[in-house]
Design a protein around this motif. Structure first.
Motif, PDB file in Angstrom:
ATOM      1  N   LYS A 194       0.851  -1.183   0.000  1.00 55.74           N
ATOM      2  CA  LYS A 194       0.000   0.000   0.000  1.00 55.74           C
ATOM      3  C   LYS A 194       0.889   1.235   0.000  1.00 55.74           C
ATOM      4  CE  LYS A 194      -0.323   0.309   5.062  1.00 55.74           C
ATOM      5  NZ  LYS A 194      -1.244   0.312   6.237  1.00 55.74           N
ATOM      6  N   ASP A 195       0.267   2.384  -0.207  1.00 58.13           N
ATOM      7  CA  ASP A 195       0.975   3.662  -0.137  1.00 58.13           C
ATOM      8  C   ASP A 195       0.649   4.319   1.203  1.00 58.13           C
ATOM      9  OD1 ASP A 195       2.111   6.130  -0.394  1.00 58.13           O
ATOM     10  OD2 ASP A 195       1.003   6.722  -2.190  1.00 58.13           O
ATOM     11  N   PRO A 196       1.628   4.382   2.128  1.00 56.08           N
ATOM     12  CA  PRO A 196       1.347   4.941   3.448  1.00 56.08           C
ATOM     13  C   PRO A 196       1.597   6.440   3.559  1.00 56.08           C
ATOM     14  CG  PRO A 196       3.554   4.066   3.445  1.00 56.08           C
ATOM     15  CD  PRO A 196       3.005   3.864   2.050  1.00 56.08           C
ATOM     16  N   VAL A 197       2.097   7.062   2.496  1.00 56.38           N
ATOM     17  CA  VAL A 197       2.530   8.455   2.578  1.00 56.38           C
ATOM     18  C   VAL A 197       1.367   9.357   2.989  1.00 56.38           C
ATOM     19  CG1 VAL A 197       3.474  10.426   1.307  1.00 56.38           C
ATOM     20  CG2 VAL A 197       4.368   8.124   0.896  1.00 56.38           C
ATOM     21  N   GLY A 198       1.620  10.167   4.008  1.00 55.82           N
ATOM     22  CA  GLY A 198       0.609  11.079   4.516  1.00 55.82           C
ATOM     23  C   GLY A 198      -0.260  10.503   5.603  1.00 55.82           C
ATOM     24  N   LYS A 199      -0.107   9.217   5.876  1.00 59.16           N
ATOM     25  CA  LYS A 199      -0.953   8.558   6.869  1.00 59.16           C
ATOM     26  C   LYS A 199      -0.186   8.323   8.173  1.00 59.16           C
ATOM     27  CE  LYS A 199      -3.607   6.130   3.284  1.00 59.16           C
ATOM     28  NZ  LYS A 199      -2.913   6.722   2.135  1.00 59.16           N
ATOM     29  N   MET A 200      -0.917   8.080   9.241  1.00 63.68           N
ATOM     30  CA  MET A 200      -0.307   7.724  10.508  1.00 63.68           C
ATOM     31  C   MET A 200       0.273   6.317  10.418  1.00 63.68           C
ATOM     32  SD  MET A 200      -3.103   9.120  13.271  1.00 63.68           S
ATOM     33  CE  MET A 200      -2.098   8.501  14.629  1.00 63.68           C
TER      34      MET A 200
END
Length: 217
Positions: A129-135
């Motif tokens: 997944k793309d976690p960028v910007g998430k906690m």
């Protein structure tokens, strides 16, 4: 994804990482041909290179640092961002991290990381997944070789600023990529890492391990 495990096994060979011989990875011998085969397998052109099939200089330097300084990760929850082959994640687990999650967006990475974890006798959670910007639920975020692209770096930097401000320790392994924000970083170590002319146009790269400074943004 279906068939990914067989594809990784067919296109790579299990071998020791030059500067991290404690770790064995399924690695490709050649980049361009594998890239074309990956596009054919996914029936899609213009894909990112198969980062999962190579031990990139930034990851090698960061993995070497972790194994040389296990107290950095021992007993802690770790996220290995843009994990690729899983080299850094495996090093963290070997160094005593209590829990490691390897995160990447490439569907082949899931198969490659699982195979590599099995080869090294460690357990790693894998998230495609793309976690960028998430906690994130972690004490430490590790990132090897992530500042090679302008747009990607522009997205990562404010995210890392926020995570660091929330108390996540961030360690970077970087061999001098164009967009590494050195003004936000504290140098911890430098490693001379073997690489290949095909990938880097050099036989060795000086890889710096950095710590993201809290409040740097």
């Amino acid at each position: 994804m279906p068939g990914a495990r067989a594809f990784v096994l067919a296109e790579t060979r299990l071998q020791r990482v030059p500067s991290v011989p404690e770790v064995a990875l399924h690695l490709a011998e050649e980049a361009h041909g594998l890239w074309l085969k990956t596009e054919a397998e996914l029936q899609s052109a213009g894909l990112a290179p198969p980062f999962w099939a190579f031990a990139w200089a930034g990851g090698q330097g960061l993995a070497r640092f972790i194994l040389d300084h296990p107290a950095v990760v021992a007993g802690r929850r770790v996220v290995d961002f843009a994990s690729g082959s899983g080299l850094v994640a495996i090093a963290a687990r070997k160094a005593g991290a209590s829990h490691v999650t390897a995160v990447d967006i490439d569907p082949f990475c899931g198969a490659a990381i699982l195979l590599n974890a099995e080869a090294n006798g460690v357990s790693i959670d894998i998230a495609i997944k793309d976690p960028v910007g998430k906690m994130i639920k972690a004490d430490i975020l590790l990132a090897g070789d992530v500042f090679f692209d302008r747009a990607m770096s522009a997205a990562i930097i404010p995210w890392f600023d926020r995570l660091a401000g929330e108390g996540v320790q961030i360690l970077i392994g970087d061999p001098g990529r164009a967009y590494v924000p050195v003004e936000r970083l504290e140098r911890l170590a430098v490693h001379r890492v073997p690489t290949s002319q095909a990938l880097e146009d050099a036989d060795f790269k000086a890889t710096t391990v950095w710590r993201w400074r809290r409040g740097a943004g």
